[in-house]
Design a protein around this motif. Structure first.
Motif, PDB file in Angstrom:
ATOM      1  N   PHE A  35       0.827  -1.201   0.000  1.00 11.41           N
ATOM      2  CA  PHE A  35       0.000   0.000   0.000  1.00 11.41           C
ATOM      3  C   PHE A  35       0.866   1.258   0.000  1.00 11.41           C
ATOM      4  O   PHE A  35       0.620   2.200  -0.759  1.00 11.41           O
ATOM      5  CB  PHE A  35      -0.933  -0.010   1.214  1.00 11.41           C
ATOM      6  N   CYS A  36       1.903   1.276   0.849  1.00  6.83           N
ATOM      7  CA  CYS A  36       2.790   2.445   0.929  1.00  6.83           C
ATOM      8  C   CYS A  36       3.537   2.671  -0.386  1.00  6.83           C
ATOM      9  O   CYS A  36       3.682   3.816  -0.840  1.00  6.83           O
ATOM     10  CB  CYS A  36       3.797   2.259   2.063  1.00  6.83           C
ATOM     11  N   VAL A  37       4.016   1.594  -0.998  1.00  5.13           N
ATOM     12  CA  VAL A  37       4.743   1.697  -2.269  1.00  5.13           C
ATOM     13  C   VAL A  37       3.800   2.224  -3.355  1.00  5.13           C
ATOM     14  O   VAL A  37       4.158   3.115  -4.134  1.00  5.13           O
ATOM     15  CB  VAL A  37       5.339   0.328  -2.669  1.00  5.13           C
ATOM     16  N   THR A  38       2.582   1.703  -3.388  1.00  5.60           N
ATOM     17  CA  THR A  38       1.597   2.130  -4.393  1.00  5.60           C
ATOM     18  C   THR A  38       1.209   3.588  -4.184  1.00  5.60           C
ATOM     19  O   THR A  38       1.095   4.355  -5.145  1.00  5.60           O
ATOM     20  CB  THR A  38       0.350   1.230  -4.322  1.00  5.60           C
ATOM     21  N   GLN A  39       1.016   3.976  -2.936  1.00  7.52           N
ATOM     22  CA  GLN A  39       0.655   5.363  -2.636  1.00  7.52           C
ATOM     23  C   GLN A  39       1.764   6.320  -3.061  1.00  7.52           C
ATOM     24  O   GLN A  39       1.505   7.385  -3.620  1.00  7.52           O
ATOM     25  CB  GLN A  39       0.364   5.501  -1.134  1.00  7.52           C
ATOM     26  N   MET A  40       3.025   5.928  -2.828  1.00  8.95           N
ATOM     27  CA  MET A  40       4.146   6.776  -3.226  1.00  8.95           C
ATOM     28  C   MET A  40       4.224   6.884  -4.749  1.00  8.95           C
ATOM     29  O   MET A  40       4.474   7.967  -5.290  1.00  8.95           O
ATOM     30  CB  MET A  40       5.456   6.237  -2.658  1.00  8.95           C
ATOM     31  N   MET A  41       3.985   5.774  -5.460  1.00 11.17           N
ATOM     32  CA  MET A  41       4.003   5.810  -6.924  1.00 11.17           C
ATOM     33  C   MET A  41       2.906   6.745  -7.439  1.00 11.17           C
ATOM     34  O   MET A  41       3.140   7.557  -8.337  1.00 11.17           O
ATOM     35  CB  MET A  41       3.824   4.407  -7.502  1.00 11.17           C
ATOM     36  N   TYR A  42       1.714   6.639  -6.857  1.00 11.15           N
ATOM     37  CA  TYR A  42       0.629   7.531  -7.276  1.00 11.15           C
ATOM     38  C   TYR A  42       1.022   8.987  -7.063  1.00 11.15           C
ATOM     39  O   TYR A  42       0.788   9.842  -7.920  1.00 11.15           O
ATOM     40  CB  TYR A  42      -0.663   7.207  -6.514  1.00 11.15           C
ATOM     41  N   SER A  43       1.641   9.284  -5.925  1.00  9.49           N
ATOM     42  CA  SER A  43       2.064  10.658  -5.632  1.00  9.49           C
ATOM     43  C   SER A  43       3.074  11.157  -6.657  1.00  9.49           C
ATOM     44  O   SER A  43       2.975  12.287  -7.139  1.00  9.49           O
ATOM     45  CB  SER A  43       2.673  10.737  -4.231  1.00  9.49           C
ATOM     46  N   MET A  44       4.045  10.317  -7.000  1.00 10.53           N
ATOM     47  CA  MET A  44       5.060  10.715  -7.986  1.00 10.53           C
ATOM     48  C   MET A  44       4.435  10.950  -9.357  1.00 10.53           C
ATOM     49  O   MET A  44       4.757  11.930 -10.040  1.00 10.53           O
ATOM     50  CB  MET A  44       6.151   9.657  -8.083  1.00 10.53           C
ATOM     51  N   ILE A  45       3.551  10.038  -9.748  1.00 11.34           N
ATOM     52  CA  ILE A  45       2.881  10.176 -11.049  1.00 11.34           C
ATOM     53  C   ILE A  45       2.075  11.470 -11.083  1.00 11.34           C
ATOM     54  O   ILE A  45       2.136  12.229 -12.053  1.00 11.34           O
ATOM     55  CB  ILE A  45       1.961   8.959 -11.311  1.00 11.34           C
ATOM     56  N   TYR A  46       1.342  11.734 -10.022  1.00 13.74           N
ATOM     57  CA  TYR A  46       0.491  12.920  -9.955  1.00 13.74           C
ATOM     58  C   TYR A  46       1.320  14.203  -9.928  1.00 13.74           C
ATOM     59  O   TYR A  46       1.075  15.133 -10.712  1.00 13.74           O
ATOM     60  CB  TYR A  46      -0.410  12.838  -8.720  1.00 13.74           C
ATOM     61  N   LEU A  47       2.322  14.249  -9.051  1.00 14.76           N
ATOM     62  CA  LEU A  47       3.119  15.472  -8.904  1.00 14.76           C
ATOM     63  C   LEU A  47       3.945  15.778 -10.146  1.00 14.76           C
ATOM     64  O   LEU A  47       4.194  16.936 -10.464  1.00 14.76           O
ATOM     65  CB  LEU A  47       4.028  15.356  -7.686  1.00 14.76           C
ATOM     66  N   LYS A 163      10.540   4.400 -15.376  1.00 18.46           N
ATOM     67  CA  LYS A 163       9.579   3.627 -14.569  1.00 18.46           C
ATOM     68  C   LYS A 163      10.312   2.694 -13.604  1.00 18.46           C
ATOM     69  O   LYS A 163       9.900   2.530 -12.451  1.00 18.46           O
ATOM     70  CB  LYS A 163       8.661   2.808 -15.473  1.00 18.46           C
ATOM     71  N   MET A 164      11.390   2.087 -14.076  1.00 23.09           N
ATOM     72  CA  MET A 164      12.157   1.179 -13.226  1.00 23.09           C
ATOM     73  C   MET A 164      12.767   1.934 -12.042  1.00 23.09           C
ATOM     74  O   MET A 164      12.754   1.451 -10.907  1.00 23.09           O
ATOM     75  CB  MET A 164      13.234   0.473 -14.053  1.00 23.09           C
ATOM     76  N   VAL A 165      13.279   3.125 -12.300  1.00 19.50           N
ATOM     77  CA  VAL A 165      13.857   3.934 -11.218  1.00 19.50           C
ATOM     78  C   VAL A 165      12.756   4.374 -10.250  1.00 19.50           C
ATOM     79  O   VAL A 165      12.941   4.342  -9.026  1.00 19.50           O
ATOM     80  CB  VAL A 165      14.618   5.146 -11.793  1.00 19.50           C
ATOM     81  N   LEU A 166      11.600   4.746 -10.793  1.00 21.88           N
ATOM     82  CA  LEU A 166      10.507   5.195  -9.932  1.00 21.88           C
ATOM     83  C   LEU A 166      10.026   4.086  -8.996  1.00 21.88           C
ATOM     84  O   LEU A 166       9.813   4.325  -7.804  1.00 21.88           O
ATOM     85  CB  LEU A 166       9.333   5.708 -10.776  1.00 21.88           C
ATOM     86  N   ILE A 167       9.858   2.876  -9.526  1.00 20.67           N
ATOM     87  CA  ILE A 167       9.372   1.802  -8.653  1.00 20.67           C
ATOM     88  C   ILE A 167      10.428   1.454  -7.603  1.00 20.67           C
ATOM     89  O   ILE A 167      10.105   1.121  -6.470  1.00 20.67           O
ATOM     90  CB  ILE A 167       8.909   0.559  -9.452  1.00 20.67           C
ATOM     91  N   LYS A 168      11.712   1.582  -7.960  1.00 24.10           N
ATOM     92  CA  LYS A 168      12.773   1.352  -6.976  1.00 24.10           C
ATOM     93  C   LYS A 168      12.689   2.411  -5.869  1.00 24.10           C
ATOM     94  O   LYS A 168      12.797   2.085  -4.686  1.00 24.10           O
ATOM     95  CB  LYS A 168      14.148   1.400  -7.657  1.00 24.10           C
ATOM     96  N   CYS A 169      12.500   3.663  -6.262  1.00 26.06           N
ATOM     97  CA  CYS A 169      12.379   4.742  -5.271  1.00 26.06           C
ATOM     98  C   CYS A 169      11.183   4.508  -4.348  1.00 26.06           C
ATOM     99  O   CYS A 169      11.287   4.683  -3.129  1.00 26.06           O
ATOM    100  CB  CYS A 169      12.219   6.089  -5.978  1.00 26.06           C
ATOM    101  N   CYS A 170      10.064   4.105  -4.940  1.00 28.01           N
ATOM    102  CA  CYS A 170       8.863   3.864  -4.147  1.00 28.01           C
ATOM    103  C   CYS A 170       9.051   2.703  -3.181  1.00 28.01           C
ATOM    104  O   CYS A 170       8.552   2.736  -2.053  1.00 28.01           O
ATOM    105  CB  CYS A 170       7.672   3.591  -5.069  1.00 28.01           C
ATOM    106  N   ASP A 171       9.777   1.688  -3.614  1.00 33.12           N
ATOM    107  CA  ASP A 171       9.979   0.490  -2.801  1.00 33.12           C
ATOM    108  C   ASP A 171      10.775   0.793  -1.528  1.00 33.12           C
ATOM    109  O   ASP A 171      10.589   0.128  -0.509  1.00 33.12           O
ATOM    110  CB  ASP A 171      10.694  -0.576  -3.638  1.00 33.12           C
ATOM    111  N   ILE A 172      11.628   1.787  -1.582  1.00 34.73           N
ATOM    112  CA  ILE A 172      12.450   2.134  -0.410  1.00 34.73           C
ATOM    113  C   ILE A 172      12.100   3.535   0.114  1.00 34.73           C
ATOM    114  O   ILE A 172      12.915   4.201   0.739  1.00 34.73           O
ATOM    115  CB  ILE A 172      13.957   2.047  -0.745  1.00 34.73           C
ATOM    116  N   SER A 173      10.852   3.951  -0.124  1.00 35.56           N
ATOM    117  CA  SER A 173      10.457   5.335   0.166  1.00 35.56           C
ATOM    118  C   SER A 173      10.157   5.618   1.629  1.00 35.56           C
ATOM    119  O   SER A 173       9.917   6.775   1.991  1.00 35.56           O
ATOM    120  CB  SER A 173       9.225   5.714  -0.674  1.00 35.56           C
ATOM    121  N   ASN A 174      10.169   4.609   2.494  1.00 29.80           N
ATOM    122  CA  ASN A 174       9.876   4.875   3.906  1.00 29.80           C
ATOM    123  C   ASN A 174      10.805   5.924   4.490  1.00 29.80           C
ATOM    124  O   ASN A 174      10.411   6.702   5.364  1.00 29.80           O
ATOM    125  CB  ASN A 174       9.986   3.586   4.727  1.00 29.80           C
TER     126      ASN A 174
END
Length: 199
Positions: A35-47, A163-174
């Motif tokens: 959920f946290c990873v998905t929420q961060m990805m949505y935020s990055m896509i939106y911003l 996209k690969m970099v973004l998902i990596k960032c989201c995965d460790i976004s805590n």
């Protein structure tokens, strides 16, 4: 989680419930992490005003059925390492579970896609989930650094790398979240590592 489910179409609810049910109750690698990873990805896509909503689905599935024992899969010659020929065994497992879910009739959101479109979506999903393998961290970052100075959104290779970099960032976004959110996740991660050492 309620807000998460309200923003998706009713036709997709069964899919997300099934994804939820395929996460284990590990201290760290669980549905809350997804959920946290998905929420961060949505935020990055939106911003960033990006058109990459399929990346959110990849975030949801990136840790499906994550086994508690996740370190040293290859060295330990586990069943997953053997099955996937020592190539990102955990991440390949997550992909396989995701597409098993997608193949269920009540979860198949791709049922009306033509075969070529589905092929592209499948390859894109695999690329992104495999990008979360930390063993590939240097390779992916080096590739992105070579493109960043002349990045071209019309170049599919460049967009895939982003996209690969973004998902990596989201995965460790805590680590970039407020301290009161980040610190408990550190405790969860340490608990999970400790449980693996005891096995």
């Amino acid at each position: 989680y309620v807000i998460f489910f309200l923003v998706i179409s009713s036709a997709s609810v069964q899919l997300y419930l099934c994804i939820h049910d395929n996460y284990r109750s590990n201290p760290f690698h669980n549905f809350r992490h997804c959920f946290c990873v998905t929420q961060m990805m949505y935020s990055m896509i939106y911003l960033c005003n990006l058109q990459m909503l399929s990346a959110s689905l990849c975030c949801c599935c990136h840790g499906c059925h994550h086994p508690l024992f996740c370190r040293y899969q290859i060295n330990a010659r586990t069943e997953l390492a053997v099955r996937y020929n020592d190539i990102s065994p955990l991440e390949n497992h997550h992909c396989a579970v995701a597409f098993q879910i997608f193949s269920q009739s009540d979860c198949n959101i791709f049922a009306n896609f033509d075969p070529e479109a589905f092929k592209l979506i499948r390859q894109g999903t695999i690329n992104l989930i495999l990008a979360t393998d930390m063993a590939r961290h240097g390779e992916i970052l080096d590739s992105f650094k070579q493109k960043v100075d002349y990045f071209d959104f019309t170049n599919e290779e460049h967009v895939t790398c982003l996209k690969m970099v973004l998902i990596k960032c989201c995965d460790i976004s805590n680590e970039v979240r407020p301290m009161e959110v980040a610190e408990p996740w550190v405790d969860c991660l340490l608990e999970e590592y400790f449980m693996q050492v005891k096995k």
